[in-house]
Design a protein around this motif. Structure first.
Motif, PDB file in Angstrom:
ATOM      1  N   ARG A   1      -0.142  79.197 -11.144  1.00 43.18           N
ATOM      2  CA  ARG A   1      -0.712  78.574 -12.138  1.00 43.18           C
ATOM      3  C   ARG A   1      -2.313  79.146 -12.255  1.00 43.18           C
ATOM      4  O   ARG A   1      -2.587  80.000 -11.551  1.00 43.18           O
TER       5      ARG A   1
ATOM      6  N   SER B   1      -9.234  71.620 -12.155  1.00 46.92           N
ATOM      7  CA  SER B   1      -9.327  70.555 -12.943  1.00 46.92           C
ATOM      8  C   SER B   1      -8.562  69.178 -12.399  1.00 46.92           C
ATOM      9  O   SER B   1      -8.880  68.438 -12.225  1.00 46.92           O
ATOM     10  N   GLU B   2      -7.207  69.700 -12.135  1.00 47.40           N
ATOM     11  CA  GLU B   2      -6.013  68.681 -11.617  1.00 47.40           C
ATOM     12  C   GLU B   2      -6.531  68.140 -10.315  1.00 47.40           C
ATOM     13  O   GLU B   2      -6.357  66.793  -9.965  1.00 47.40           O
TER      14      GLU B   2
ATOM     15  N   ILE C   1      -3.664  71.382  -3.880  1.00 49.36           N
ATOM     16  CA  ILE C   1      -2.668  71.467  -4.918  1.00 49.36           C
ATOM     17  C   ILE C   1      -2.221  73.020  -4.897  1.00 49.36           C
ATOM     18  O   ILE C   1      -3.264  73.969  -4.970  1.00 49.36           O
TER      19      ILE C   1
ATOM     20  N   GLU D   1      -9.607  65.768 -10.465  1.00 48.98           N
ATOM     21  CA  GLU D   1      -9.499  64.665 -11.079  1.00 48.98           C
ATOM     22  C   GLU D   1      -8.557  63.868 -10.204  1.00 48.98           C
ATOM     23  O   GLU D   1      -8.754  62.471  -9.727  1.00 48.98           O
ATOM     24  N   ALA D   2      -7.542  64.211  -9.213  1.00 54.07           N
ATOM     25  CA  ALA D   2      -6.918  63.278  -8.358  1.00 54.07           C
ATOM     26  C   ALA D   2      -7.716  62.971  -7.291  1.00 54.07           C
ATOM     27  O   ALA D   2      -7.750  62.042  -6.791  1.00 54.07           O
TER      28      ALA D   2
ATOM     29  N   GLU E   1      -7.008  75.208 -14.409  1.00 55.34           N
ATOM     30  CA  GLU E   1      -6.088  74.160 -14.443  1.00 55.34           C
ATOM     31  C   GLU E   1      -5.917  73.586 -13.234  1.00 55.34           C
ATOM     32  O   GLU E   1      -5.898  72.186 -13.075  1.00 55.34           O
TER      33      GLU E   1
END
Length: 381
Positions: free
Chosen positions: A319, A326-327, A249, A330-331, A323
């Motif tokens: 960003r 965490s994203e 990400i 989880e993905a 954050e």
């Protein structure tokens, strides 16, 4: 009708003369009530018609009301008898309809479908027909004799439908035998946790590190005198295995920001034209808000168009690292679950993170599972 009483209403001038004429013909009144030019009274059923003739000859208006007494009882009873009779007929027709077969359904017959329909016609089973005329047990026996390759056939009623269900047989599978030879190998790498040998000789022990294709159970067994003879190996080998999935990400995300500059354009549109041509926007990037305001209703379908153009620019915003971590984590876990078939039999799971060129976060999810890795060795040459 004898015993029936009618209520009459007579209206007109000189009602005394009407009463006198009725008295001359021997017609008695009961409960007579005179109200100005209107006379109300009760008379017998037979006298009502005579009074109506007297009123017609004398120019009086006469109305004969409903029956009272025995006549009214008879009229009410007749109406109820008609209602009861109609209800009885409806109940009878409903019962007769429920005992009638209106359709035939042949389910899962496959290639026998057309022949089964032909056989039913030969047996005289055609709808509509009475349910009692169809012997389900006899029909099932005949169908099973006609189609011996079908596993079984069910005949029954589903409401008013004769339902005939065919259950096709399944081909006989290969029978397992210990005769012959063949090893059990590892479907994937891992660490052996437990081994249960059903046939053959174990080639590994708990704690051994195995790789894909390693022999876990040899297809050989010792006889009573120590001689070796080949068998088809069989067993369960539980091993700890690891799966992983990764997600990247970017820390930079694209957002739209408004500069505060706006332009408002007004125009009038009809069904086939526009009052003024559309003007060019002075902004390179913009968001547009458009309002339609009716002007003329149905007969004059014109509308006022109010278009607000807001200048915007696209900016890259960094960003929050927490954050993004965490994203990404989880993905990665969701992809790992999908990869392993959404099983919840993880012995352990964790996520590792790393930064790539200060702009991308990579999350790698790992999971440890306990699975049976034993598969028969391929016999392909």
């Amino acid at each position: 009708m004898k015993g029936s009483i009618r209520r009459i209403t007579v209206e007109g001038l000189n009602l005394e003369r009407f009463i006198r004429l009725a008295g001359e013909q021997g017609i008695p009144f009961s409960k007579m009530d005179r109200r100005g030019r209107k006379l109300l009274a009760f008379v017998s059923e037979t006298d009502a018609a005579r009074l109506e003739a007297i009123a017609e000859q004398g120019g009086w208006n006469c109305w004969i009301g409903r029956r009272y007494g025995l006549g009214r009882l008879i009229d009410t009873t007749k109406a109820k008898l008609v209602l009861i009779g109609s209800a009885v007929v409806c109940v009878f027709l409903t019962f007769a309809a429920s005992q009638t077969a209106w359709s035939v359904s042949i389910v899962d017959a496959g290639m026998y479908h057309e022949d089964a329909a032909f056989f039913l016609a030969e047996e005289g089973i055609a709808v509509p027909c009475r349910k009692s005329s169809v012997n389900l047990a006899d029909l099932r026996a005949k169908l099973e004799w006609r189609y011996p390759d079908v596993a079984w056939i069910d005949c029954g009623w589903r409401g008013n439908t004769l339902r005939i269900s065919f259950v096709q047989g399944t081909p006989e599978g290969d029978t397992f035998t210990h005769l012959g030879n063949g090893d059990v190998t590892a479907a994937r790498g891992g660490i052996v946790e437990e081994i249960i040998t059903i046939a053959g000789t174990a080639a590994v022990s708990p704690g051994d590190l195995i790789r894909e294709g390693d022999v876990l159970i040899q297809g050989m067994e010792k006889g009573k005198e120590g001689e070796l003879h080949p068998v088809r190996a069989r067993g369960i080998v539980m091993a700890r295995v690891w799966d992983s999935a990764s997600v990247r990400i970017s820390l930079l995300q694209t957002e739209t920001e408004y500069t505060g500059r706006e332009q408002q354009v007004w125009n009038v549109e009809g069904p086939f034209f526009r009052l003024w041509p559309a003007s060019e926007s002075p902004y390179g990037q913009q968001d547009v808000s458009r309002k339609n305001i009716p002007l003329g209703g149905i007969f004059l379908p014109f509308r006022l168009i109010v278009e607000t153009r807001m200048e915007a620019e696209v900016v890259n915003v960094k960003r929050s690292i927490d954050e993004a971590r965490s994203e990404a984590g989880e993905a990665a876990i969701q992809i790992l679950k999908k990869k392993t078939g959404f099983h919840d039999d993880f012995v352990d799971k964790w996520v590792d993170y790393c930064m790539i060129e200060n702009e991308v976060i990579e999350a790698v999810a790992y999971a440890e599972r306990l699975v049976d890795v034993a598969v028969p060795a391929s016999t392909d040459e």
